[in-house]
Design an enzyme around this catalytic site. Structure first.
Site, PDB file in Angstrom:
ATOM      1  N   SER A 110       0.837  -1.200   0.000  1.00  0.00           N
ATOM      2  CA  SER A 110       0.000   0.000   0.000  1.00  0.00           C
ATOM      3  C   SER A 110       0.879   1.260   0.000  1.00  0.00           C
ATOM      4  O   SER A 110       1.714   1.414  -0.897  1.00  0.00           O
ATOM      5  CB  SER A 110      -0.944  -0.062   1.204  1.00  0.00           C
ATOM      6  OG  SER A 110      -1.983   0.846   1.072  1.00  0.00           O
ATOM      7  N   HIS A 135      -7.945  -4.981  -0.936  1.00  0.00           N
ATOM      8  CA  HIS A 135      -6.850  -4.229  -0.344  1.00  0.00           C
ATOM      9  C   HIS A 135      -6.592  -4.657   1.105  1.00  0.00           C
ATOM     10  O   HIS A 135      -7.531  -4.779   1.886  1.00  0.00           O
ATOM     11  CB  HIS A 135      -7.144  -2.731  -0.387  1.00  0.00           C
ATOM     12  CG  HIS A 135      -5.929  -1.910  -0.147  1.00  0.00           C
ATOM     13  ND1 HIS A 135      -5.012  -1.650  -1.138  1.00  0.00           N
ATOM     14  CD2 HIS A 135      -5.432  -1.348   0.980  1.00  0.00           C
ATOM     15  CE1 HIS A 135      -4.023  -0.938  -0.632  1.00  0.00           C
ATOM     16  NE2 HIS A 135      -4.249  -0.745   0.649  1.00  0.00           N
ATOM     17  N   ASP A 194     -10.046  -3.384  -5.316  1.00  0.00           N
ATOM     18  CA  ASP A 194      -9.124  -2.447  -4.679  1.00  0.00           C
ATOM     19  C   ASP A 194      -9.065  -1.164  -5.509  1.00  0.00           C
ATOM     20  O   ASP A 194      -8.822  -1.230  -6.721  1.00  0.00           O
ATOM     21  CB  ASP A 194      -7.736  -3.107  -4.608  1.00  0.00           C
ATOM     22  CG  ASP A 194      -6.699  -2.258  -3.887  1.00  0.00           C
ATOM     23  OD1 ASP A 194      -7.019  -1.133  -3.468  1.00  0.00           O
ATOM     24  OD2 ASP A 194      -5.554  -2.727  -3.747  1.00  0.00           O
TER      25      ASP A 194
END
Ligand SMILES: *[C@@H]1O[C@H](CO)[C@@H](O)[C@H](O)[C@H]1NC(C)=O
Ligand SMILES: *[C@@H]1O[C@H](CO)[C@@H](O)[C@H](O)[C@H]1NC(C)=O
Length: 387
Positions: A173, A357, A327
């Site tokens: 991320s 995610h 995501d």
């Protein structure tokens, strides 16, 4: 969602999971903090932190891995050193945790780092970079960069028994964003002799200019990371200025100068046809000139690695890119994988059709999923073969 759900707080989600794979997620934090923000009680991120820092994981050694804390160039790091007698020089992973540049720490990733260390016989350096607010770009980047540079010195590598030919950066991320940015920056740093062997980018955020990509539209309201939370993370990375956040929310923050850069992140050019869905090419609203003057980070490839030219990408180390279907950041990773490949960089792109995610961190109770184990093992397997 059945028994066990607490009234304010636990949400059961199953985006693309097989039946029976229910997932319980503490979303109380985001719901309550939106409310607190509206009331002007506390800064959103401060509230988020109250809810998400549920448990502080101290550095604790086990039978396989010695875990300690140190400072590299004054930035705190958590070190994972395999205990077994070395069979020679070891691999090393410099890891940057996720959390939108605003949350999280190496403790939250302790389990993952420990497994990397034990199963790959690797030294893992997990970085506690400074977070927003109060710290904004480029502080987060500078912290992780200065740790990486410190670690890559021959004397430091040899102190930890690390093979200079087997060091990678990795992150998920926001951490994937930092890993990609560090790999790019190292290419131009004459002071660093050691070259990275690889980069591991787990559902990375790679650009702040087009927040209306097909994946942002398709997954705007998916759990864990909604579009509005990602907008919040991006805007907080640059500044706590509400004008920036509002412009990003309506995707009107793109400065006119960005039109020259658009071919680098135009999804019509870089997304494979099967991932475009029914989306039609669209042009951004070229507003945001004043915002870009106030927040020059918007056009900086150290914040948006997708803004690096093709020529610059050419020198990058082999990459593992993990993307998840459900995501908002899916297209960032897909486009970067395509651009790296086009630049001649060896790329393994693993796209998880049932992924969402954050899935890679779902490895321990109460947030444990077969999907998390499968994706983590895919990363681990790639590192075993390529680091
Ligand atoms: C130590 O390593 C072995 C072999 O990989 C593993 O089975 C065991 O669970 C590890 N111990 C801990 C505490 O993780
Ligand atoms: C993006 O690429 C498509 C396909 O080549 C093109 O039609 C479109 O004009 C481009 N968008 C921008 C804003 O440059």
């Amino acid at each position: 969602c059945g028994a066990g759900a607490r009234s304010c707080g636990w949400l059961c989600v199953s985006p693309g999971l097989s039946p029976g794979q229910e997932l319980w997620v503490p979303l109380c934090g985001s719901l309550c903090s939106e409310a607190a923000d509206m009331l002007g009680l506390m800064n959103y991120m401060e509230v988020m932190r109250l809810f998400t820092t549920v448990e502080i994981v101290p550095p604790t050694s086990d039978e396989n891995v010695t875990v300690t804390e140190a400072e590299f160039n004054s930035v705190p790091v958590r070190l994972f050193l395999p205990r077994r007698a070395p069979g020679g020089l070891r691999r090393a992973i410099v890891y940057f945790h996720g959390g939108g540049w605003c949350m999280g720490d190496a403790g939250d990733y302790d389990h993952m780092a420990r497994r990397f260390s034990n199963e790959l016989d690797a030294v893992v350096v997990s970085v506690n970079y400074r977070l927003a607010p109060p710290h904004h770009f480029p502080v987060q980047f500078e912290d992780v960069y200065s740790v990486t540079k410190f670690f890559l010195q021959s004397k430091v590598l040899s102190q930890y028994g690390v093979d200079p030919a087997r060091v990678c950066v990795a992150g998920d991320s926001a951490g994937g964003n930092l890993a990609a940015a560090v790999a790019q920056e190292l290419l131009e740093d004459a002071e660093v002799q050691t070259k990275l062997k690889a980069q591991v980018l787990i559902y990375p955020a790679l650009q702040a200019l087009d927040l209306a990509l097909p994946s942002y539209q398709d997954n705007a309201h998916k759990p864990i990371l909604s579009r509005s939370l990602m907008v919040r993370f991006w805007s907080e990375y640059f500044s706590s200025d509400p004008a920036l956040r509002e412009a990003m929310a309506s995707n009107t923050h793109v400065p006119p100068e960005a039109s020259a850069l658009w071919p680098l992140l135009n999804w019509s050019l870089w997304l494979p046809p099967d991932m475009r869905g029914a989306h039609r090419p669209s042009s951004p609203v070229w507003g945001g000139a004043e915002l870009a003057r106030r927040h020059p980070g918007l056009l900086d490839p150290r914040a948006s690695p997708l803004l690096a030219s093709q020529a610059r990408l050419r020198g990058l180390p082999p990459a593992f890119v993990l993307t998840c279907e459900h995501d908002v950041l899916r297209d960032d990773g897909v486009m970067y994988a395509a651009r790296l490949r086009d630049a001649g960089v060896p790329v393994t792109h693993h796209h998880a059709k049932d992924g969402f995610h954050g899935a890679v961190t779902f490895l321990t109770w109460p947030l444990e999923l077969a999907l998390g184990h499968r994706l983590f093992n895919t990363c681990l397997g790639w590192l075993r073969d390529n680091l």
